[in-house]
Design an enzyme around this catalytic site. Structure first.
Site, PDB file in Angstrom:
ATOM      1  N   GLY A   1       0.840  -1.200   0.000  1.00  0.00           N
ATOM      2  CA  GLY A   1       0.000   0.000   0.000  1.00  0.00           C
ATOM      3  C   GLY A   1       0.863   1.233   0.000  1.00  0.00           C
ATOM      4  N   LEU A   2       0.246   2.372  -0.089  1.00  0.00           N
ATOM      5  CA  LEU A   2       0.966   3.635  -0.135  1.00  0.00           C
ATOM      6  C   LEU A   2       1.708   3.917   1.169  1.00  0.00           C
ATOM      7  CD1 LEU A   2      -1.772   5.876  -1.799  1.00  0.00           C
ATOM      8  CD2 LEU A   2       0.307   4.992  -2.907  1.00  0.00           C
ATOM      9  N   SER A   3       2.696   4.796   1.097  1.00  0.00           N
ATOM     10  CA  SER A   3       3.367   5.263   2.302  1.00  0.00           C
ATOM     11  C   SER A   3       2.343   5.921   3.222  1.00  0.00           C
ATOM     12  CB  SER A   3       4.447   6.278   1.930  1.00  0.00           C
ATOM     13  OG  SER A   3       5.064   6.809   3.074  1.00  0.00           O
ATOM     14  N   GLY A   4       2.328   5.518   4.474  1.00  0.00           N
ATOM     15  CA  GLY A   4       1.376   6.072   5.423  1.00  0.00           C
ATOM     16  C   GLY A   4       0.043   5.365   5.462  1.00  0.00           C
ATOM     17  N   SER A   5      -0.085   4.294   4.714  1.00  0.00           N
ATOM     18  CA  SER A   5      -1.374   3.581   4.680  1.00  0.00           C
ATOM     19  C   SER A   5      -1.629   2.787   5.949  1.00  0.00           C
ATOM     20  CB  SER A   5      -1.436   2.645   3.464  1.00  0.00           C
ATOM     21  OG  SER A   5      -0.394   1.684   3.511  1.00  0.00           O
TER      22      SER A   5
ATOM     23  N   LYS B   1       0.643  -0.043   6.774  1.00  0.00           N
ATOM     24  CA  LYS B   1       1.207  -1.386   6.583  1.00  0.00           C
ATOM     25  C   LYS B   1       2.026  -1.851   7.780  1.00  0.00           C
ATOM     26  CE  LYS B   1       3.583  -0.154   3.030  1.00  0.00           C
ATOM     27  NZ  LYS B   1       3.219   1.277   3.111  1.00  0.00           N
ATOM     28  N   SER B   2       3.022  -1.058   8.150  1.00  0.00           N
ATOM     29  CA  SER B   2       3.926  -1.453   9.237  1.00  0.00           C
ATOM     30  C   SER B   2       3.190  -1.531  10.570  1.00  0.00           C
ATOM     31  CB  SER B   2       5.092  -0.465   9.349  1.00  0.00           C
ATOM     32  OG  SER B   2       5.929  -0.530   8.219  1.00  0.00           O
TER      33      SER B   2
ATOM     34  N   SER C   1       6.018  -1.774  -2.252  1.00  0.00           N
ATOM     35  CA  SER C   1       6.051  -2.714  -3.391  1.00  0.00           C
ATOM     36  C   SER C   1       5.042  -2.291  -4.459  1.00  0.00           C
ATOM     37  CB  SER C   1       5.799  -4.153  -2.936  1.00  0.00           C
ATOM     38  OG  SER C   1       4.703  -4.277  -2.069  1.00  0.00           O
TER      39      SER C   1
END
Length: 207
Positions: free
Chosen positions: A34-38, A40-41, A108
């Site tokens: 997903g986008l940065s800030g979505s 994920k982490s 990714s």
């Protein structure tokens, strides 16, 4: 294709199935994209903690963390992004062979790169988790101001601004963190793992 010559793959005396039996759960790669800030982490780490609390072996491969070591020589060009994901896919495959549940948190952005990782694993060992959070929400969360810098032209090739993100076509799990709290996102992933017999989770009555 490898550049090395005169090499042979050595098989372990312990099989992946034996490791899974010892761990009392299957090995699988949860590929958060997903986008940065979505988120994920955040989700990946929360799922790892939830699995750990139930004595299930898991490990998070985080996008930023991997660029400090294994991928420290890679930038963010299309070619470097491809190599970044290829290397992580190989590491994730080793973790799967070790009988571990692996959670990867990488933008990714290219569908073909993610598909190559899937093809490199067994049929049931790759679960694509699309963290489908809207761009405007990701920008609002951006404490590093990366999106703002990208919009000002200070960062080039930033996914979602001047570089593409190819969303999964048929992800196993889709999560929109703008519509549900973290706890519900974690439960969604754990429920999928339990429903598809990757893990056996203790109920509240058993704890």
């Amino acid at each position: 294709m490898t550049k090395s010559e005169n090499i042979t793959w050595h098989h372990s005396q312990v099989s992946k199935e034996q490791r899974q039996a010892l761990n009392h759960h299957k090995s699988v790669v949860l590929w958060f994209t997903g986008l940065s800030g979505s988120g994920k982490s955040t989700i990946a780490n929360a799922v790892e903690k939830a699995l750990f609390d139930q004595q299930i072996g898991s490990y998070v491969l985080d996008g930023d963390n991997m660029r400090f070591g294994l991928n420290s020589n890679l930038g963010f060009s299309a070619e470097d992004r491809e190599e970044n994901i290829r290397r992580i896919g190989e590491v994730a495959k080793l973790f799967a062979d070790a009988g571990v549940i692996t959670l990867t948190a990488f933008i990714s952005p290219y569908r073909a790169d993610r598909d190559k990782v899937r093809e490199n694993l067994e049929a049931d060992e790759f679960i694509e988790v699309f963290v489908d959070t809207p761009l405007e929400v990701c920008e609002q969360r951006d404490v590093k101001q990366l999106y703002a810098k990208a919009r000002r032209g200070e960062i080039k090739g930033f996914t979602g601004i001047d570089a593409p993100y190819e969303a999964p076509l048929n992800p196993e799990i889709t999560i929109d963190t703008s519509k549900q709290p973290l706890a519900d996102s974690v439960k969604q992933v754990l429920t999928y793992l339990a429903d598809h017999n990757y893990v056996s989770l203790a109920t509240a009555d058993e704890n």
